[in-house]
Structure formats: structure tokens, C-alpha cells
Design a protein around this motif. Sequence first.
Motif, PDB file in Angstrom:
ATOM      1  N   GLY A  32      -3.144  11.315  -0.343  1.00  0.00           N
ATOM      2  CA  GLY A  32      -3.502  10.286  -1.318  1.00  0.00           C
ATOM      3  C   GLY A  32      -3.580  10.838  -2.725  1.00  0.00           C
ATOM      4  O   GLY A  32      -3.051  10.236  -3.677  1.00  0.00           O
ATOM      5  N   LEU A  33      -4.202  11.999  -2.865  1.00  0.00           N
ATOM      6  CA  LEU A  33      -4.329  12.607  -4.189  1.00  0.00           C
ATOM      7  C   LEU A  33      -2.972  13.017  -4.761  1.00  0.00           C
ATOM      8  O   LEU A  33      -2.722  12.861  -5.962  1.00  0.00           O
ATOM      9  CB  LEU A  33      -5.258  13.825  -4.112  1.00  0.00           C
ATOM     10  CG  LEU A  33      -6.711  13.519  -3.727  1.00  0.00           C
ATOM     11  CD1 LEU A  33      -7.538  14.799  -3.701  1.00  0.00           C
ATOM     12  CD2 LEU A  33      -7.336  12.504  -4.680  1.00  0.00           C
ATOM     13  N   THR A  34      -2.077  13.529  -3.904  1.00  0.00           N
ATOM     14  CA  THR A  34      -0.760  13.932  -4.409  1.00  0.00           C
ATOM     15  C   THR A  34       0.046  12.740  -4.890  1.00  0.00           C
ATOM     16  O   THR A  34       0.782  12.843  -5.878  1.00  0.00           O
ATOM     17  CB  THR A  34       0.056  14.692  -3.342  1.00  0.00           C
ATOM     18  OG1 THR A  34       0.292  13.851  -2.203  1.00  0.00           O
ATOM     19  CG2 THR A  34      -0.655  15.956  -2.901  1.00  0.00           C
ATOM     20  N   ARG A  35      -0.080  11.602  -4.210  1.00  0.00           N
ATOM     21  CA  ARG A  35       0.692  10.420  -4.624  1.00  0.00           C
ATOM     22  C   ARG A  35       0.244   9.920  -5.999  1.00  0.00           C
ATOM     23  O   ARG A  35       1.055   9.471  -6.804  1.00  0.00           O
ATOM     24  CB  ARG A  35       0.559   9.290  -3.586  1.00  0.00           C
ATOM     25  CG  ARG A  35       1.008   9.643  -2.190  1.00  0.00           C
ATOM     26  CD  ARG A  35       2.393  10.259  -2.164  1.00  0.00           C
ATOM     27  NE  ARG A  35       3.441   9.259  -2.344  1.00  0.00           N
ATOM     28  CZ  ARG A  35       4.700   9.549  -2.608  1.00  0.00           C
ATOM     29  NH1 ARG A  35       5.069  10.802  -2.793  1.00  0.00           N
ATOM     30  NH2 ARG A  35       5.598   8.593  -2.747  1.00  0.00           N
ATOM     31  N   VAL A  36      -1.059  10.010  -6.261  1.00  0.00           N
ATOM     32  CA  VAL A  36      -1.565   9.615  -7.575  1.00  0.00           C
ATOM     33  C   VAL A  36      -1.200  10.670  -8.616  1.00  0.00           C
ATOM     34  O   VAL A  36      -0.750  10.351  -9.722  1.00  0.00           O
ATOM     35  CB  VAL A  36      -3.098   9.402  -7.534  1.00  0.00           C
ATOM     36  CG1 VAL A  36      -3.631   9.106  -8.927  1.00  0.00           C
ATOM     37  CG2 VAL A  36      -3.445   8.255  -6.585  1.00  0.00           C
ATOM     38  N   TRP A  37      -1.375  11.941  -8.269  1.00  0.00           N
ATOM     39  CA  TRP A  37      -1.059  13.042  -9.189  1.00  0.00           C
ATOM     40  C   TRP A  37       0.399  12.989  -9.633  1.00  0.00           C
ATOM     41  O   TRP A  37       0.718  13.194 -10.811  1.00  0.00           O
ATOM     42  CB  TRP A  37      -1.349  14.375  -8.505  1.00  0.00           C
ATOM     43  CG  TRP A  37      -1.047  15.597  -9.326  1.00  0.00           C
ATOM     44  CD1 TRP A  37       0.181  16.170  -9.510  1.00  0.00           C
ATOM     45  CD2 TRP A  37      -1.966  16.389 -10.076  1.00  0.00           C
ATOM     46  NE1 TRP A  37       0.092  17.278 -10.312  1.00  0.00           N
ATOM     47  CE2 TRP A  37      -1.224  17.433 -10.684  1.00  0.00           C
ATOM     48  CE3 TRP A  37      -3.344  16.335 -10.284  1.00  0.00           C
ATOM     49  CZ2 TRP A  37      -1.824  18.409 -11.473  1.00  0.00           C
ATOM     50  CZ3 TRP A  37      -3.935  17.302 -11.077  1.00  0.00           C
ATOM     51  CH2 TRP A  37      -3.178  18.315 -11.669  1.00  0.00           C
ATOM     52  N   LEU A  38       1.303  12.704  -8.704  1.00  0.00           N
ATOM     53  CA  LEU A  38       2.734  12.671  -9.020  1.00  0.00           C
ATOM     54  C   LEU A  38       3.154  11.390  -9.738  1.00  0.00           C
ATOM     55  O   LEU A  38       4.325  11.214 -10.077  1.00  0.00           O
ATOM     56  CB  LEU A  38       3.551  12.850  -7.745  1.00  0.00           C
ATOM     57  CG  LEU A  38       3.386  14.219  -7.062  1.00  0.00           C
ATOM     58  CD1 LEU A  38       4.084  14.229  -5.700  1.00  0.00           C
ATOM     59  CD2 LEU A  38       3.922  15.337  -7.948  1.00  0.00           C
ATOM     60  N   PRO A  75       0.835  -1.210   0.000  1.00  0.00           N
ATOM     61  CA  PRO A  75       0.000   0.000   0.000  1.00  0.00           C
ATOM     62  C   PRO A  75       0.866   1.255   0.000  1.00  0.00           C
ATOM     63  O   PRO A  75       2.083   1.173   0.198  1.00  0.00           O
ATOM     64  CB  PRO A  75      -0.759  -0.131   1.324  1.00  0.00           C
ATOM     65  CG  PRO A  75       0.255  -0.776   2.236  1.00  0.00           C
ATOM     66  CD  PRO A  75       1.005  -1.756   1.361  1.00  0.00           C
ATOM     67  N   SER A  76       0.259   2.407  -0.165  1.00  0.00           N
ATOM     68  CA  SER A  76       1.005   3.664  -0.117  1.00  0.00           C
ATOM     69  C   SER A  76       1.505   3.918   1.301  1.00  0.00           C
ATOM     70  O   SER A  76       0.713   4.032   2.241  1.00  0.00           O
ATOM     71  CB  SER A  76       0.113   4.830  -0.555  1.00  0.00           C
ATOM     72  OG  SER A  76       0.737   6.061  -0.261  1.00  0.00           O
ATOM     73  N   GLY A  77       2.830   4.022   1.449  1.00  0.00           N
ATOM     74  CA  GLY A  77       3.408   4.270   2.769  1.00  0.00           C
ATOM     75  C   GLY A  77       3.092   5.653   3.285  1.00  0.00           C
ATOM     76  O   GLY A  77       2.837   5.834   4.483  1.00  0.00           O
ATOM     77  N   HIS A  78       3.119   6.651   2.396  1.00  0.00           N
ATOM     78  CA  HIS A  78       2.769   8.008   2.811  1.00  0.00           C
ATOM     79  C   HIS A  78       1.351   8.043   3.386  1.00  0.00           C
ATOM     80  O   HIS A  78       1.114   8.620   4.459  1.00  0.00           O
ATOM     81  CB  HIS A  78       2.834   8.971   1.613  1.00  0.00           C
ATOM     82  CG  HIS A  78       4.203   9.456   1.279  1.00  0.00           C
ATOM     83  ND1 HIS A  78       5.198   8.624   0.806  1.00  0.00           N
ATOM     84  CD2 HIS A  78       4.750  10.714   1.351  1.00  0.00           C
ATOM     85  CE1 HIS A  78       6.296   9.347   0.588  1.00  0.00           C
ATOM     86  NE2 HIS A  78       6.047  10.605   0.913  1.00  0.00           N
ATOM     87  N   VAL A  79       0.414   7.450   2.664  1.00  0.00           N
ATOM     88  CA  VAL A  79      -0.990   7.500   3.070  1.00  0.00           C
ATOM     89  C   VAL A  79      -1.216   6.737   4.366  1.00  0.00           C
ATOM     90  O   VAL A  79      -1.871   7.239   5.288  1.00  0.00           O
ATOM     91  CB  VAL A  79      -1.886   6.930   1.950  1.00  0.00           C
ATOM     92  CG1 VAL A  79      -3.330   6.805   2.430  1.00  0.00           C
ATOM     93  CG2 VAL A  79      -1.820   7.811   0.715  1.00  0.00           C
ATOM     94  N   MET A  80      -0.685   5.538   4.470  1.00  0.00           N
ATOM     95  CA  MET A  80      -0.926   4.731   5.662  1.00  0.00           C
ATOM     96  C   MET A  80      -0.278   5.361   6.894  1.00  0.00           C
ATOM     97  O   MET A  80      -0.894   5.415   7.967  1.00  0.00           O
ATOM     98  CB  MET A  80      -0.393   3.313   5.450  1.00  0.00           C
ATOM     99  CG  MET A  80      -0.737   2.384   6.604  1.00  0.00           C
ATOM    100  SD  MET A  80      -0.273   0.663   6.254  1.00  0.00           S
ATOM    101  CE  MET A  80      -0.643  -0.083   7.851  1.00  0.00           C
ATOM    102  N   PHE A  88      -4.229   4.346  -7.822  1.00  0.00           N
ATOM    103  CA  PHE A  88      -5.267   4.799  -6.891  1.00  0.00           C
ATOM    104  C   PHE A  88      -5.585   3.723  -5.856  1.00  0.00           C
ATOM    105  O   PHE A  88      -5.842   4.024  -4.687  1.00  0.00           O
ATOM    106  CB  PHE A  88      -6.535   5.202  -7.643  1.00  0.00           C
ATOM    107  CG  PHE A  88      -7.608   5.738  -6.748  1.00  0.00           C
ATOM    108  CD1 PHE A  88      -7.425   6.916  -6.054  1.00  0.00           C
ATOM    109  CD2 PHE A  88      -8.806   5.042  -6.578  1.00  0.00           C
ATOM    110  CE1 PHE A  88      -8.404   7.407  -5.207  1.00  0.00           C
ATOM    111  CE2 PHE A  88      -9.790   5.530  -5.741  1.00  0.00           C
ATOM    112  CZ  PHE A  88      -9.596   6.715  -5.057  1.00  0.00           C
ATOM    113  N   SER A  89      -5.569   2.456  -6.240  1.00  0.00           N
ATOM    114  CA  SER A  89      -5.867   1.389  -5.277  1.00  0.00           C
ATOM    115  C   SER A  89      -4.783   1.265  -4.203  1.00  0.00           C
ATOM    116  O   SER A  89      -5.057   0.797  -3.100  1.00  0.00           O
ATOM    117  CB  SER A  89      -6.064   0.046  -5.987  1.00  0.00           C
ATOM    118  OG  SER A  89      -4.939  -0.276  -6.784  1.00  0.00           O
TER     119      SER A  89
END
Length: 226
Positions: free
Chosen positions: A186-192, A143-148, A197-198
Motif C-alpha cells: 500500500g505504501l509503495t503504491r502511494v509513494w510511486l 480500489p488498488s488492485g495490488h493491495v486487494m 491513499f484512499s
Amino acid sequence: MTLTPVDRPTRPAERRPPARAALGFAVSSLVLLILVAASWGPLITVDREIAVTTHRWAVTEDGLTHTFRILTDWVWDPLTMRILCGAVIIWLVWRRAAWFTAGWLLVTVAVGTLIQQGLKAAVGRERPVWPDPVDSAHYAAFPSGHVMTLTVVCGLLVWLLRRYGASRTVLRWATTITAVSIVGVGLTRVWLGVHWFSDVVGGWLLGAMVVAAAIAVHERLRPSGS
């Protein structure tokens, strides 16, 4: 101002919601994990469509992309979150009576990191690859480490503010900042272009699971006054 725990009469039924929430988030996380590991077609299609669209925007919107890089690399970075968490732990230890809570917070964040890194290694999902990347990242994607990390740390800190009797104004601001940050990272990780997204959804679900489970453990095991 000295904050002290606010102890309210607690009936057994009131202890159940965090545990039930943790179970719900765990089941949702497991379902998503299975779909990601199996490369389920509809999920992969949605991920790719979102990634392609947001990457196209990121390449053309230089100013916004630069702002998102600052936010994700400095403000919402996992290291920043751990430093914030460390400062709170030091404050709790300094209070002496809150040693249990300080240890609980440290262990919870450590367990969250272990879950995150363990899943990254187990799933081994590739990150998006672009001919014209706007940012880079290491390790596997899910999963995204930043988000979690942000979800766990900020979620626990808001709960601690409530537990230690922070004013409604402070709680309102803290909750608002936390909600904006959780969605924003979450949005920044996808944007960059460094996450699907999942991956972000997985970070949200797993982070919420850890927070809910930790609160359930704290309410069940904490000594009086901690």
C-alpha cells in the motif's frame, strides 16, 4: 512434511466471527466507496496532501524509489500473487482429499478479482497525474488492485497454514511477512504516485472482506477432511 487439516470441536458461536468480520469490512468498504464516488471534499483534500508529499519524496529519493518499484512490480505484483496461489492450489489438488479447499481458493481469488475490476469500472476514478512521474499504471484507481490481490491471497494462505497445522514458528514468520507485505504494498503504491491513499485503504478493506467471507463459507460448507 505432510500437513493435514486440524479439526477442532466447533460450536455454532465459533462460526460467527468470520461472518461478522466480513459484514464489518463490507460496511466500511461501502462507506468509503460512497465517499470516493461522491468526491467528498475532506477525503479528496487528505488524498491530495498525502500524494503531493510522498511524490516530492519519491522524486528526490531515487534509490528508495527504485527499490519500491522492484517490490511493487515483481515481489508484490498481482501476477506474482496469482502464481503463488496457483502453486498452492496444485498442491491441494495433489493431496486429493483437499479438492474442495483447492476449488474454494480458486473461486475466492477469482471473485476478488471480479469485485476489484468491477469497482474500478463502476467508479472510474482518475489516478494521480504528475509532470515528473516516477512510475505508471493502467486502469482506474479505486480500489488498488495490488493491495486487494495481495491482501486476499496472503490472508487466505496464512489461514490455510493455520488450518493445516503449521508450526508456531512457521505461522509467526508467515504472519509477519504477510503483515509487512500488506502494509508495504500500500505504501509503495502511494509513494510511486499511482494511487491515492484512499485507493489503498479501499484495497485493504475489500481484501479483508473477501478473506473473512471466504473463511465463513469454508467453515460452513467444507466436507469433512477437506
